[in-house]
Each structure stands twice: as structure tokens, then as C-alpha cells.
Write a protein that holds these residues in place. Structure first.
Motif, short mmCIF file in Angstrom:
data_model
loop_
_atom_site.label_atom_id
_atom_site.label_comp_id
_atom_site.label_asym_id
_atom_site.label_seq_id
_atom_site.Cartn_x
_atom_site.Cartn_y
_atom_site.Cartn_z
N SER A 77 -40.10 -58.23 -20.55
CA SER A 77 -39.83 -56.90 -21.07
C SER A 77 -38.39 -56.50 -20.77
O SER A 77 -37.93 -56.62 -19.64
CB SER A 77 -40.79 -55.89 -20.43
N SER A 123 -45.03 -39.47 -21.98
CA SER A 123 -44.91 -40.81 -21.39
C SER A 123 -45.60 -41.87 -22.24
O SER A 123 -45.11 -43.00 -22.34
CB SER A 123 -45.46 -40.81 -19.96
N ALA A 124 -46.72 -41.54 -22.88
CA ALA A 124 -47.40 -42.51 -23.75
C ALA A 124 -46.51 -42.88 -24.93
O ALA A 124 -46.46 -44.05 -25.34
CB ALA A 124 -48.72 -41.94 -24.24
N LEU A 125 -45.80 -41.91 -25.47
CA LEU A 125 -44.88 -42.17 -26.57
C LEU A 125 -43.70 -43.02 -26.10
O LEU A 125 -43.30 -43.96 -26.78
CB LEU A 125 -44.38 -40.84 -27.16
N GLU A 126 -43.18 -42.72 -24.93
CA GLU A 126 -42.05 -43.49 -24.39
C GLU A 126 -42.43 -44.93 -24.10
O GLU A 126 -41.61 -45.83 -24.25
CB GLU A 126 -41.51 -42.82 -23.13
N LYS A 127 -43.67 -45.17 -23.69
CA LYS A 127 -44.12 -46.52 -23.39
C LYS A 127 -44.17 -47.40 -24.64
O LYS A 127 -44.11 -48.62 -24.54
CB LYS A 127 -45.50 -46.49 -22.73
N SER A 128 -44.29 -46.78 -25.80
CA SER A 128 -44.37 -47.56 -27.04
C SER A 128 -43.02 -48.14 -27.45
O SER A 128 -42.96 -49.02 -28.30
CB SER A 128 -44.94 -46.72 -28.17
N TYR A 129 -41.94 -47.66 -26.86
CA TYR A 129 -40.61 -48.19 -27.17
C TYR A 129 -40.40 -49.51 -26.45
O TYR A 129 -40.67 -49.63 -25.27
CB TYR A 129 -39.52 -47.20 -26.73
N LYS A 130 -39.90 -50.47 -27.18
CA LYS A 130 -39.60 -51.78 -26.60
C LYS A 130 -38.12 -51.81 -26.25
O LYS A 130 -37.30 -51.24 -26.95
CB LYS A 130 -39.94 -52.88 -27.58
N SER A 169 -31.55 -46.47 -28.69
CA SER A 169 -32.40 -45.69 -29.60
C SER A 169 -32.19 -44.21 -29.34
O SER A 169 -31.72 -43.81 -28.28
CB SER A 169 -33.88 -46.00 -29.33
N PRO A 217 -37.06 -40.34 -27.73
CA PRO A 217 -38.27 -39.91 -28.45
C PRO A 217 -38.53 -38.41 -28.37
O PRO A 217 -39.07 -37.82 -29.29
CB PRO A 217 -39.40 -40.70 -27.79
#
Length: 92
Positions: free
Chosen positions: A2, A45-52, A58, A61
Motif C-alpha cells: 500500500s 474516515s470510511a471515505l478516506e480509506k477508499s483512496y489508494k 488528489s 475528499p
């Protein structure tokens, strides 16, 4: 493996030559301030975790979520019209 996520610089209180701050251009009772305050207090935080990670930086979010919610509040649903509003309307 990652990679670390890198966001573009996000400073909405950035100073400019004239006026001293973009904050001066938005009235104190404008609806965009309500959207800003609410989204600042939401756990994304759930939205931020989706970013690779990896690649170029970027947009943050949280900033993008504010834009989309404010656009929807203004009945703007087209991504092209949202883009135009971002270029032309200081409230965005």
C-alpha cells in the motif's frame, strides 16, 4: 503493498492580494457556510480509506464532498456544470 495517499494542498482560508481573504467574499449567513461547518464535523474516515496511494496528489475528499453537497443544494447535478460553478462562483 500500500502506498501513502497524498492530497493536493487544501487551504480554504488562503490569503490573496485583493481581497485579503476569500472568507470576506462570502456573507456570514450564506448557506455554503452551513455546508462547510457540517461537513467539517462529519467522520469521513470510511471515505478516506477508499483512496489508494501512489500517483499524483488528489483533492481532499472532504473538500470534494463539500463541493458535491453544495452543488446538489443549488440543484446542480451535472459534473460539467459543477466544474463551471467551481471556476465562476466564489461560493464553490
Amino acid at each position: 503493498m500500500s502506498s501513502k495517499v497524498v492530497y493536493k494542498t487544501y487551504q480554504q482560508d488562503q490569503l490573496s492580494l485583493l481581497p485579503p481573504s476569500y472568507d470576506d467574499l462570502v456573507p456570514k449567513n450564506h448557506p455554503v457556510r452551513i455546508v462547510n461547518t457540517i461537513i467539517d464535523h462529519i467522520d469521513i474516515s470510511a471515505l478516506e480509506k477508499s483512496y489508494k496511494g501512489g500517483g499524483t496528489s488528489s483533492y481532499h475528499p472532504r473538500m470534494l464532498l463539500k463541493v458535491v453537497i453544495y452543488a446538489y443544494l443549488r440543484n446542480i447535478y451535472s459534473s460539467r456544470k459543477i466544474e463551471q460553478a467551481l471556476r465562476e462562483n466564489v461560493h464553490f
